[in-house]
Motif scaffolding. Structure first.
Motif, PDB file in Angstrom:
ATOM      1  N   PHE A   1      -3.961   4.107   9.021  1.00 28.35           N
ATOM      2  CA  PHE A   1      -2.694   4.843   8.741  1.00 28.35           C
ATOM      3  C   PHE A   1      -3.128   6.354   8.087  1.00 28.35           C
ATOM      4  O   PHE A   1      -3.825   6.269   7.253  1.00 28.35           O
ATOM      5  CB  PHE A   1      -1.657   4.145   7.868  1.00 28.35           C
TER       6      PHE A   1
ATOM      7  N   ARG B   1       1.956   7.924   5.945  1.00 27.53           N
ATOM      8  CA  ARG B   1       2.990   6.690   6.178  1.00 27.53           C
ATOM      9  C   ARG B   1       2.537   5.492   5.375  1.00 27.53           C
ATOM     10  O   ARG B   1       2.050   4.418   5.792  1.00 27.53           O
ATOM     11  CB  ARG B   1       2.590   6.359   7.662  1.00 27.53           C
TER      12      ARG B   1
ATOM     13  N   ALA C   1       1.875   1.363   5.772  1.00 30.51           N
ATOM     14  CA  ALA C   1       0.367   0.975   5.513  1.00 30.51           C
ATOM     15  C   ALA C   1       0.446  -0.280   4.487  1.00 30.51           C
ATOM     16  O   ALA C   1      -0.055  -1.172   4.799  1.00 30.51           O
ATOM     17  CB  ALA C   1      -0.669   2.075   4.794  1.00 30.51           C
TER      18      ALA C   1
END
Length: 325
Positions: free
Chosen positions: A300, A304, A308
């Motif tokens: 990720f 994000r 994650a």
């Protein structure tokens, strides 16, 4: 630079956020590293919750392990070159585009070890290897561990097999057996099955189980103690439940068992340099030959971080969740 930072302690999926921060400058004896990949470990998440052995000052950048490229050298650093690819663990703030680390803790990497494996080479696999040393088990011995489908559990199973140690691998779901078999890991038993302790004893046969590794806590600790032979060793590696160990005084007394705690960071810090080098050499050989596999579930971006974290906490993962700045 971009980071994944938390300004308060709490639920990592909620309190971690992408934040811009100043580029760090290496102090004397340090280097600055440009991050390639950094894993999300359970101890990283416990740190964000404020419930680990180390509690950072806030706001804090998360992460403790990474693979990256040496970008700048602090005063007095020797034996390290700019542009060198290295792995490092036991540091702070690796969920960022850049971070600093002591030059003495760097692990130079051969080309044969790719970035995805290098990013998770030290904290879990090296802890698993030092844990086997800590148990003082030898070829032919039988040991048992719970949470065997976690990253440390898988590493213990694979490293144990390479050393000729018989590892019985407990998982909490029947599906976990297949997950281990996909990596060539046998001797797996689901604690969801009726009579699972009988299965464990049948695997070992007449041989005593000399050591047990507990990463769960609560009643699971007592289950492991009940499986040990006389003079057995029960090691607390973690507490997935967050509950105190619940063990039988009868098992403890009549088996003359020993209970110890294991914290990889402390054990590694106290390890002589030549011993550390020997174990890293063994670990790298096993990773290069494929005897130890370090799979990745997903990668990720830092933006994000919440997604994650949720992916990292999801059951049934095939491997580690990594962050890529």
């Amino acid at each position: 630079m971009r980071t994944a930072t938390h300004a308060t302690f709490g639920d990592p999926a909620e309190v971690l956020a992408p934040v811009d921060a100043p580029l760090p400058e290496p102090a004397a004896g340090q280097v600055r590293i440009k991050t390639i990949l950094s894993p999300i470990h359970n101890h990283d998440l416990w740190t964000v919750r404020g419930q680990y052995g180390y509690k950072p000052e806030l706001p804090a950048i998360g992460g403790s392990e990474a693979v990256g490229i040496v970008d700048a050298l602090g005063e007095g650093v020797e034996g390290v070159t700019l542009g060198q690819r290295v792995a490092v663990a036991g540091v702070h703030g690796t969920w960022a585009e850049y971070f600093t680390a002591s030059a003495k803790g760097l692990v130079p990497l051969p080309e044969a070890i790719g970035d995805e494996a290098a990013a998770q080479l030290i904290a879990m696999p090296f802890s698993a290897l030092t844990l086997l040393e800590f148990l003082e088990v030898k070829e032919g011995d039988w040991i048992v561990q719970n949470t065997a489908n976690g990253m440390v559990g898988k590493a213990v199973a694979m490293l144990g097999k390479a050393r000729g140690i018989n590892v019985i691998n407990l998982v909490r779901r029947d599906a976990g057996i297949g997950e281990l078999e996909a990596l060539g890991i046998g001797n797996a038993v689901s604690t969801a099955a009726e009579g699972w302790k009988t299965q464990v004893r049948a695997l070992a046969g007449d041989a005593p189980i000399v050591a047990a590794i507990d990463s769960v806590g609560g009643t699971a600790s007592g289950d492991l103690l009940s499986l040990l032979g006389d003079d057995g060793l029960l090691v607390s590696f973690g507490t997935m439940t967050g509950e105190p160990m619940q063990i039988s005084s009868g098992d403890l007394i009549f088996k003359q068992a020993v209970v110890k705690g294991f914290w990889g960071a402390k054990v590694s810090a106290a390890m002589p340099a030549d011993e550390r080098q020997r174990l890293f050499g063994e670990l790298m050989r096993l990773v290069i030959t494929g005897a130890v596999q370090l799979p990745v579930e997903a990668i990720f971006p830092l933006d994000r971080i919440g997604d994650a974290v949720r992916a990292s906490l999801a059951p049934g993962k095939a491997g580690k969740v990594l962050l890529k700045p």
